[in-house]
Design an enzyme around this catalytic site. Structure first.
Site, short mmCIF file in Angstrom:
data_model
loop_
_atom_site.label_atom_id
_atom_site.label_comp_id
_atom_site.label_asym_id
_atom_site.label_seq_id
_atom_site.Cartn_x
_atom_site.Cartn_y
_atom_site.Cartn_z
N LYS A 236 0.72 -1.16 0.08
CA LYS A 236 0.01 -0.04 0.03
C LYS A 236 1.09 1.16 -0.06
O LYS A 236 2.15 1.25 0.58
CB LYS A 236 -0.96 -0.01 1.15
CG LYS A 236 -1.95 -0.96 1.37
CD LYS A 236 -2.99 -0.70 2.57
CE LYS A 236 -3.88 -1.86 2.73
NZ LYS A 236 -4.91 -1.90 1.56
N ARG A 310 -10.11 -11.90 1.49
CA ARG A 310 -11.05 -12.87 0.93
C ARG A 310 -10.49 -14.24 0.95
O ARG A 310 -11.10 -15.23 1.03
CB ARG A 310 -11.20 -12.30 -0.45
CG ARG A 310 -10.26 -12.35 -1.58
CD ARG A 310 -10.72 -11.55 -2.60
NE ARG A 310 -10.93 -10.03 -2.43
CZ ARG A 310 -11.04 -9.22 -3.31
NH1 ARG A 310 -11.49 -9.68 -4.55
NH2 ARG A 310 -11.07 -7.87 -2.96
N1 BES Z 1 -8.00 -4.07 4.43
C1 BES Z 1 -8.29 -3.72 3.09
C2 BES Z 1 -9.50 -2.76 2.75
C3 BES Z 1 -9.80 -1.63 3.52
C4 BES Z 1 -9.43 -0.51 2.88
C5 BES Z 1 -9.86 -1.56 4.73
C6 BES Z 1 -9.72 0.76 3.52
C7 BES Z 1 -10.25 -0.55 5.44
C8 BES Z 1 -10.01 0.73 4.64
C9 BES Z 1 -8.39 -4.85 1.86
O1 BES Z 1 -7.40 -5.97 2.41
C10 BES Z 1 -7.50 -4.41 0.76
O2 BES Z 1 -6.44 -3.99 0.67
N2 BES Z 1 -8.48 -4.36 -0.30
C11 BES Z 1 -8.08 -3.96 -1.52
C12 BES Z 1 -8.48 -4.94 -2.62
C13 BES Z 1 -7.92 -4.82 -3.93
C14 BES Z 1 -6.53 -5.09 -3.91
C15 BES Z 1 -8.76 -5.89 -4.79
C16 BES Z 1 -9.02 -2.73 -1.87
O3 BES Z 1 -10.07 -2.50 -1.41
O4 BES Z 1 -8.35 -1.79 -2.59
MG MG Z 2 -5.55 -5.67 1.77
#
Ligand code: BES
Ligand code: MG
Ligand code: ZN
Length: 462
Positions: A236, A310
């Site tokens: 990230k 997931r």
């Molecule tokens: N933990 C994140 C989702 C999240 C985003 C939680 C903002 C709290 C605040 C999750 O693991 C994630 O990174 N999701 C990605 C998925 C994508 C890579 C398909 C997302 O939502 O960007």
């Molecule tokens: Mg994630």
């Protein structure tokens, strides 16, 4: 100083000298102090007063009172009862007290100067409200448990510490706690938890909680427990990734809900499955292109290591199915997309039975944890195609990310099992720090899960 709470729903109820045009409007306050007497006027005018409004008033009162040095707060519930016509007396008082207790929460254990003010005593006039008070204490305690878990920084709440805390908190209760450590994960069928968690020196665990207090197959609660999500190899890049210490908000909701249901002596069988990992990059970490083989033979290509939630939830859903769960409710901080779709006040709720969604929305609203219906779009299954494996964990489209994440999970739910999925990535923090929401996590999901479990359409399903 002692303070008398005075609810006002119209201008005429305010003493003439303090009349100002809108003090009777819902949520407005006026503090008046003269000699030995102090009053907090609290505006209540609103078309329809809901349970959440009453909790709001409870929390709001406490926050206002906290600004002053108050020993005793005197509250007469009679005027409040007149306002909330669709609720019975016990519900009204319990909601007010729930808001009152939740507003007293703070997380300052890591501050050297622990400025905890002397708490004001709430004196209730009239009948004894002991049962309401007990209920409000039980409910707020469980919500504050979830808040505590979410607010802990990543170095203070590793998967190992999480499971230790679970063991401690459920000692001397009817809840059995089984812990699976890294050496047992593969044998127990948690292949994805192992793959996702092995990249960190803080090794992965799975916690299984059981409350066997009735007959029949269990309802399973599944909560995402990523104690920190750096994205892994697909790292990230945002400025605020410290937020990702709360990527175990689903696990915290399940933990709080089990505590609440156990405290309420819930008569039924519950199974909670909580996969706990740290998602980081490194020599041992899993990589994009890796293939995971699940316990049922299904294979998944890792398109993106940041879509880790997931992957581990799928393990937990399969475990719940093998344990004969008749209903699976999973809850997770799963996608950023859900916030784009719904904003920050309502989580997304998905259900294999679309007709039930509006009923679920109502249960959410009553509980104070708002949810809004989201669709499971069968056609989007094609976005999860992989050249190498049965499925990809990453959608081919940049749109509808919360839905494709839900569709991914759906592949792991068997046809003879009912299923609800809650994406709470947007509600793990309060949308606004006001009334009973203090700094830090919201404690979202505890009341919602407990109320879903207690709802007959779910508990009586065969
Ligand atoms: N933990 C994140 C989702 C999240 C985003 C939680 C903002 C709290 C605040 C999750 O693991 C994630 O990174 N999701 C990605 C998925 C994508 C890579 C398909 C997302 O939502 O960007
Ligand atoms: Mg994630
Ligand atoms: Zn995550």
């Amino acid at each position: 100083m002692n303070v008398q709470i005075v609810l006002v729903g119209s201008l005429s109820e305010i003493p003439k000298s303090y009349r100002n045009e809108n003090i009777f409007l819902f949520g407005k306050t006026l503090f008046v102090h003269k000699e030995n007497e102090a009053y907090l006027y609290l505006g209540t005018k609103k078309d329809r007063i809901t349970r959440e409004d009453i909790r709001y008033l409870g929390g709001h009162t406490r926050r206002q009172i906290n600004k002053w040095n108050v020993e005793e707060v005197n509250m007469d519930f009679q005027s409040l009862l007149k306002l909330a016509k669709e609720m019975n007396e016990k519900e009204v008082v319990t909601c007010f007290l729930e808001g009152w207790y939740l507003a007293g929460y703070n997380f300052n254990k890591y501050k050297q100067k622990n400025v905890n003010k002397q708490m004001s005593q709430l004196k209730m006039k009239g009948e004894s409200y002991d049962t309401c008070n007990d209920m409000a204490i039980i409910r707020s305690r469980a919500i504050n448990t979830a808040r505590d878990f979410c607010n802990e920084p990543a170095n203070k709440l590793t998967p190992e510490i999480y499971v230790k805390r679970l063991k401690e908190m459920f000692e001397d209760t009817k809840v059995e706690v089984e812990i699976i450590d890294i050496n047992g994960l593969e044998d127990a069928g948690f292949h994805a938890v192992h793959v996702v968690g092995k990249g960190s020196s803080r090794s992965p665990y799975v916690a299984i909680l059981r409350l066997n207090n009735g007959a029949g197959d269990p309802i399973a609660l599944v909560g995402k427990g990523v104690t920190f999500d750096s994205g892994g190899t697909n790292v990230k890049t945002g400025r605020d990734i410290g937020e990702m210490k709360m990527d175990m908000g689903g696990a915290a909701a399940v933990t709080g809900a089990i505590q609440l249901l156990s405290d309420l002596d819930y008569k039924g069988n519950l199974l909670a499955v909580i996969p706990l990992v740290v998602n980081v990059a490194g020599e041992e970490a899993y990589l994009p292109s890796d293939v995971i083989t699940y316990r049922n033979g299904l294979t998944v290509e890792v398109g993106n290591t940041d879509a880790e939630g997931r992957l581990i939830l799928a393990d937990a859903i399969l475990y719940s199915t093998a344990a004969k769960a008749k209903y699976i409710i999973d809850i997770a901080t799963l996608t950023g997309s859900i916030g784009h779709a719904l904003g920050l006040k309502k989580a997304g709720i998905f259900c294999d039975d679309e007709d039930r969604l509006w009923e679920l929305k109502e249960i959410g609203a009553r509980s104070g944890d708002y949810v809004w219906p989201m669709p499971l779009v069968e056609d989007y299954q094609s976005l999860l195609k992989s050249d190498t494996a049965d499925l990809n964990n990453m959608s081919a489209s940049i749109y509808g990310g919360a839905i494709t994440a839900a569709m991914f999970l759906k592949n792991f739910v068997s046809d003879d099992c009912r299923w609800i999925h809650i994406d709470m990535a947007n509600t793990v923090r309060p949308w606004k720090e006001e009334c009973y929401y203090t700094a830090g996590a919201s404690g979202f999901g505890v009341r919602l899960l407990a109320e879903l479990v207690q709802c007959e359409r779910i508990s009586d399903v065969n």
